[in-house]
Enzyme design. Structure first.
Site, PDB file in Angstrom:
ATOM      1  N   ASP A 157      30.475  30.897  25.134  1.00  0.00           N
ATOM      2  CA  ASP A 157      30.387  30.095  23.918  1.00  0.00           C
ATOM      3  C   ASP A 157      29.160  30.563  23.134  1.00  0.00           C
ATOM      4  O   ASP A 157      28.403  31.429  23.583  1.00  0.00           O
ATOM      5  CB  ASP A 157      30.367  28.595  24.246  1.00  0.00           C
ATOM      6  CG  ASP A 157      29.171  28.184  25.081  1.00  0.00           C
ATOM      7  OD1 ASP A 157      28.228  28.974  25.223  1.00  0.00           O
ATOM      8  OD2 ASP A 157      29.189  27.051  25.609  1.00  0.00           O
TER       9      ASP A 157
ATOM     10  N   ASP B 201      28.567  28.120  15.571  1.00  0.00           N
ATOM     11  CA  ASP B 201      29.043  27.081  14.659  1.00  0.00           C
ATOM     12  C   ASP B 201      28.296  25.780  14.883  1.00  0.00           C
ATOM     13  O   ASP B 201      27.461  25.670  15.780  1.00  0.00           O
ATOM     14  CB  ASP B 201      30.551  26.859  14.819  1.00  0.00           C
ATOM     15  CG  ASP B 201      30.897  26.213  16.155  1.00  0.00           C
ATOM     16  OD1 ASP B 201      30.079  26.281  17.088  1.00  0.00           O
ATOM     17  OD2 ASP B 201      31.993  25.648  16.272  1.00  0.00           O
TER      18      ASP B 201
ATOM     19  N   GLN C 147      36.876  24.331  12.135  1.00  0.00           N
ATOM     20  CA  GLN C 147      36.343  22.977  12.167  1.00  0.00           C
ATOM     21  C   GLN C 147      37.131  22.127  11.165  1.00  0.00           C
ATOM     22  O   GLN C 147      38.192  22.535  10.724  1.00  0.00           O
ATOM     23  CB  GLN C 147      34.837  22.982  11.857  1.00  0.00           C
ATOM     24  CG  GLN C 147      33.993  23.646  12.944  1.00  0.00           C
ATOM     25  CD  GLN C 147      33.934  22.844  14.242  1.00  0.00           C
ATOM     26  OE1 GLN C 147      34.365  21.688  14.303  1.00  0.00           O
ATOM     27  NE2 GLN C 147      33.422  23.479  15.299  1.00  0.00           N
TER      28      GLN C 147
ATOM     29  N   GLY D 176      35.655  21.352  17.481  1.00  0.00           N
ATOM     30  CA  GLY D 176      35.428  20.009  16.955  1.00  0.00           C
ATOM     31  C   GLY D 176      36.384  18.960  17.486  1.00  0.00           C
ATOM     32  O   GLY D 176      36.465  17.865  16.945  1.00  0.00           O
TER      33      GLY D 176
ATOM     34  N   ASP E 167      39.233  25.563  28.253  1.00  0.00           N
ATOM     35  CA  ASP E 167      38.203  25.549  29.298  1.00  0.00           C
ATOM     36  C   ASP E 167      37.753  24.111  29.464  1.00  0.00           C
ATOM     37  O   ASP E 167      37.822  23.320  28.521  1.00  0.00           O
ATOM     38  CB  ASP E 167      36.978  26.377  28.893  1.00  0.00           C
ATOM     39  CG  ASP E 167      36.121  25.627  27.885  1.00  0.00           C
ATOM     40  OD1 ASP E 167      36.482  25.613  26.685  1.00  0.00           O
ATOM     41  OD2 ASP E 167      35.109  25.006  28.278  1.00  0.00           O
TER      42      ASP E 167
ATOM     43  N   CYS F 260      50.715  20.987  48.182  1.00  0.00           N
ATOM     44  CA  CYS F 260      49.746  21.916  47.597  1.00  0.00           C
ATOM     45  C   CYS F 260      49.421  23.027  48.595  1.00  0.00           C
ATOM     46  O   CYS F 260      49.241  22.772  49.784  1.00  0.00           O
ATOM     47  CB  CYS F 260      48.474  21.160  47.210  1.00  0.00           C
ATOM     48  SG  CYS F 260      47.179  22.224  46.527  1.00  0.00           S
TER      49      CYS F 260
ATOM     50  N   CYS G 127      46.716  25.047  48.428  1.00  0.00           N
ATOM     51  CA  CYS G 127      45.304  25.457  48.413  1.00  0.00           C
ATOM     52  C   CYS G 127      44.696  25.330  49.810  1.00  0.00           C
ATOM     53  O   CYS G 127      45.204  24.585  50.658  1.00  0.00           O
ATOM     54  CB  CYS G 127      44.511  24.635  47.396  1.00  0.00           C
ATOM     55  SG  CYS G 127      43.935  23.043  48.020  1.00  0.00           S
TER      56      CYS G 127
ATOM     57  N   CYS H 181      44.083  21.653  51.005  1.00  0.00           N
ATOM     58  CA  CYS H 181      45.258  20.899  51.459  1.00  0.00           C
ATOM     59  C   CYS H 181      45.894  21.522  52.696  1.00  0.00           C
ATOM     60  O   CYS H 181      46.529  20.831  53.490  1.00  0.00           O
ATOM     61  CB  CYS H 181      46.274  20.791  50.325  1.00  0.00           C
ATOM     62  SG  CYS H 181      45.680  19.693  49.002  1.00  0.00           S
TER      63      CYS H 181
ATOM     64  N   HIS I  51      40.293  22.717  45.451  1.00  0.00           N
ATOM     65  CA  HIS I  51      41.592  22.082  45.216  1.00  0.00           C
ATOM     66  C   HIS I  51      41.834  21.846  43.725  1.00  0.00           C
ATOM     67  O   HIS I  51      42.918  22.142  43.199  1.00  0.00           O
ATOM     68  CB  HIS I  51      41.712  20.747  45.951  1.00  0.00           C
ATOM     69  CG  HIS I  51      42.899  19.963  45.487  1.00  0.00           C
ATOM     70  ND1 HIS I  51      44.180  20.185  45.949  1.00  0.00           N
ATOM     71  CD2 HIS I  51      43.011  19.018  44.519  1.00  0.00           C
ATOM     72  CE1 HIS I  51      45.024  19.409  45.304  1.00  0.00           C
ATOM     73  NE2 HIS I  51      44.346  18.675  44.435  1.00  0.00           N
TER      74      HIS I  51
END
Lengths: 375, 375
Positions: free
Chosen positions: B92, B146, B189, B216, B266, B304, B306, B309, B335
């Site tokens: 960012d 920004d 924006q 924004g 994100d 799941c 992962c 789990c 997880h």
């Protein structure tokens, strides 16, 4: 089913190498056992602990009986399943930690009553209850319930304590019963007094155990006094059973213990150090929080094959320690445990090849080449 | 050398799937980017982040410029090498976090001066300095500098802020220059006001960027208002460039955004939740500290795949959370990130097969089957 057994494959002076076989896998000796106090080796996934070369973990009966509770762990299928570690686990008896951590302790011939350091709840530990808890946990190697005075202490106090521990050893043996595939280890006491150690070894040998711990060391007596005891104590124990030195130690403590005939050790040091920014390396200790590391592109140890040294600079480790990021403890613990296991593998190979003395000289020479931080 | 490029492979309604190609690897879209604020995705090793299915991470310019410093990271070989992640990184601009974290901020046409929330040191961020820092970090996708007002704000304030951001977008574009293989994204924006969003989109498109963020949003306006903007804003941006919704969000925010034409997102939520005992699952949230989990042998989600789990019960996760063990944050974060990436893969497949609407119905139906904690 594999029964618990120990076979020596080579000796070199007093140093020994061999294999402890258990239904959950072999333990190459000399073995270092990482400590998984509360059903986790702090900051590590079990797969990662295994990747460092660990064949066996240690679990703490005192912590686990208080939280989450031995009966609960048994209901959930035992400690191995609970913590996702399917290889051998040794549990201590709880005795040592009751004495060092619990509140309002009261010691009698029967056992110890105390209050939890977590929530103040009242508990009792006896040889019989310790055997029961360790069975509930599903421990592969169970330790006798014993009592151990802090050193220095006078011979009278040490002797009384040792004799109580020997009576508890008999009660532990009786309560343990016959559990094929599981082992019960006796614990020698007697402080730094040779005739008390001999009396303790004799008492344990008469009872008969699957292995023998040298207890009551690493409790403040210093390395010289500890090595003094290890110069004679291991030879008092049966040659054909594993010998375990509890709660040891720094790398040079471990090397000195193996040199004197010890087969197994455990210590929180590599994991605890990792969480406080201390790394152990062939060339000595690195305190990663020192400002001199802030711009250092080198790994902790250029010859180390652990993921930390393969992937990260000292500058990164310094940054994440300063930023209090969890990966700091994760990476340093991984490195430290890897280094400890590398020492063990080096000793096993050297003993097997009859060159332990040369290996030991080289181990000390590398450490004495100077403070790795200033290179 | 691969240049930065984006190709759409399928659309389904407004939803799109495709691939962003970069010299450091492909990014499958829609993509969720885990946040590695201070050069680490908290509680995770980079290999583990990759194993969840992440193609790209986000780094925070504001945090990294303050500690360990952009020039230092550049001297150490750039952010990828520093944090041991060789795949794409988006950074960012620092603008948003200066406004939310820094002290004694002063905003002018030129940029922002502020004091560090870590040590009080004085810093300046301008479009030019933000571009320089992101170049020093070696970011693959660079964001324009920004400014963004918290909502609700009146149209006059939103319009002035947006127009300042558009002037800064031009200065960012000029300062970025021509860097083959690296991309610069503009940031739209305009708050929740359609004609201001249109004005912003027009200004950015005239300048020309490699991708466009919808900025924004997720600043307090609520999901309904956010979706209201996303009903029209993505269509104001070029079809052939990636569209990135910054800082979003919960699973249903993400699904609603993809439905409306967003390609990238994100959020700290899956990792932050993991450290505070919150798990996200197909069937809703699990608060692992609740006492009802203490004896529960089931994994967080039986379907799941992962490592959490596959290897651990809710009872274990409850225990290690209560015992404040690091593995608690490690397992829950893993997880959560796995679950987020599973949502993204599900949406990519559904869009490619023209069945996004059915997928979305199923997504909501599973969540509405009831609180997973009470099953």
């Amino acid at each position: 089913m594999t029964r618990f057994s120990f076979s020596l494959t080579a000796t070199d002076g007093a140093a020994r190498t061999g294999v402890i076989s258990t239904p959950r896998g072999d333990i190459r000796t000399p073995a270092f056992m990482p400590v998984g106090t509360a059903a986790t080796v702090k900051a590590m996934m079990p797969d990662s602990v295994r990747a460092t070369g660990a064949d066996i973990l240690l679990g703490n009966t005192y912590h686990l009986m208080l939280r989450p509770g031995a009966e609960r762990i048994a209901r959930l299928g035992g400690l191995h399943k609970f913590m996702n570690w399917d290889r051998p686990i040794l549990t201590d008896s709880g005795g040592f930690q009751v004495m060092s951590l619990a509140e309002l302790r009261k010691l009698t011939e029967k056992g110890v009553t105390f209050r939890s350091h977590i929530d103040g709840s009242k508990h009792e530990l006896t040889p019989e209850r310790s055997m029961e808890i360790q069975k509930l946990l599903g421990s592969d190697i169970v330790m006798c319930f014993d009592e151990c005075p802090a050193l220095p202490a006078d011979d009278k106090r040490v002797a009384e304590s040792m004799r109580l521990s020997m009576r508890w050893a008999q009660r532990s043996r009786d309560a343990f019963g016959d559990r094929p595939g599981h082992a019960l280890f006796g614990i020698m006491q007697g402080g730094v007094t040779e005739h008390l150690r001999a009396e303790s070894a004799e008492a344990l040998t008469v009872i008969g155990f699957d292995g023998y711990a040298v207890g009551g060391l690493a409790v403040g007596e210093g390395q010289e006094a500890m090595f003094g005891v290890l110069d004679y104590a291991p030879a008092m124990l049966p040659t054909d059973k594993p010998r375990y030195l509890m709660g040891v130690g720094k790398p040079d403590d471990i090397v000195g213990a193996v040199k004197r005939g010890i087969d197994m050790m455990d210590c929180v040091l590599p994991s605890r150090s990792g969480r406080t920014g201390q790394a152990w390396t062939r060339r000595g200790q690195v305190n990663i929080k020192n400002a001199r590391h802030a711009d250092d592109p080198r790994p902790l140890d250029e010859d180390c094959s652990c993921p930390t040294c393969q992937g990260y600079s000292r500058a990164y480790l310094h940054h994440v320690f300063r930023a209090q990021e969890m990966i700091s403890g994760m990476l340093l613990t991984w490195h430290n445990l890897h280094y400890y296991q590398e020492i063990m593998q080096g000793m096993r190979d050297a003993i097997a090849q009859g060159r332990f003395a040369d290996w030991e000289v080289d181990f000390h020479r590398q450490r004495e080449m100077g403070d790795i931080e200033k290179l």
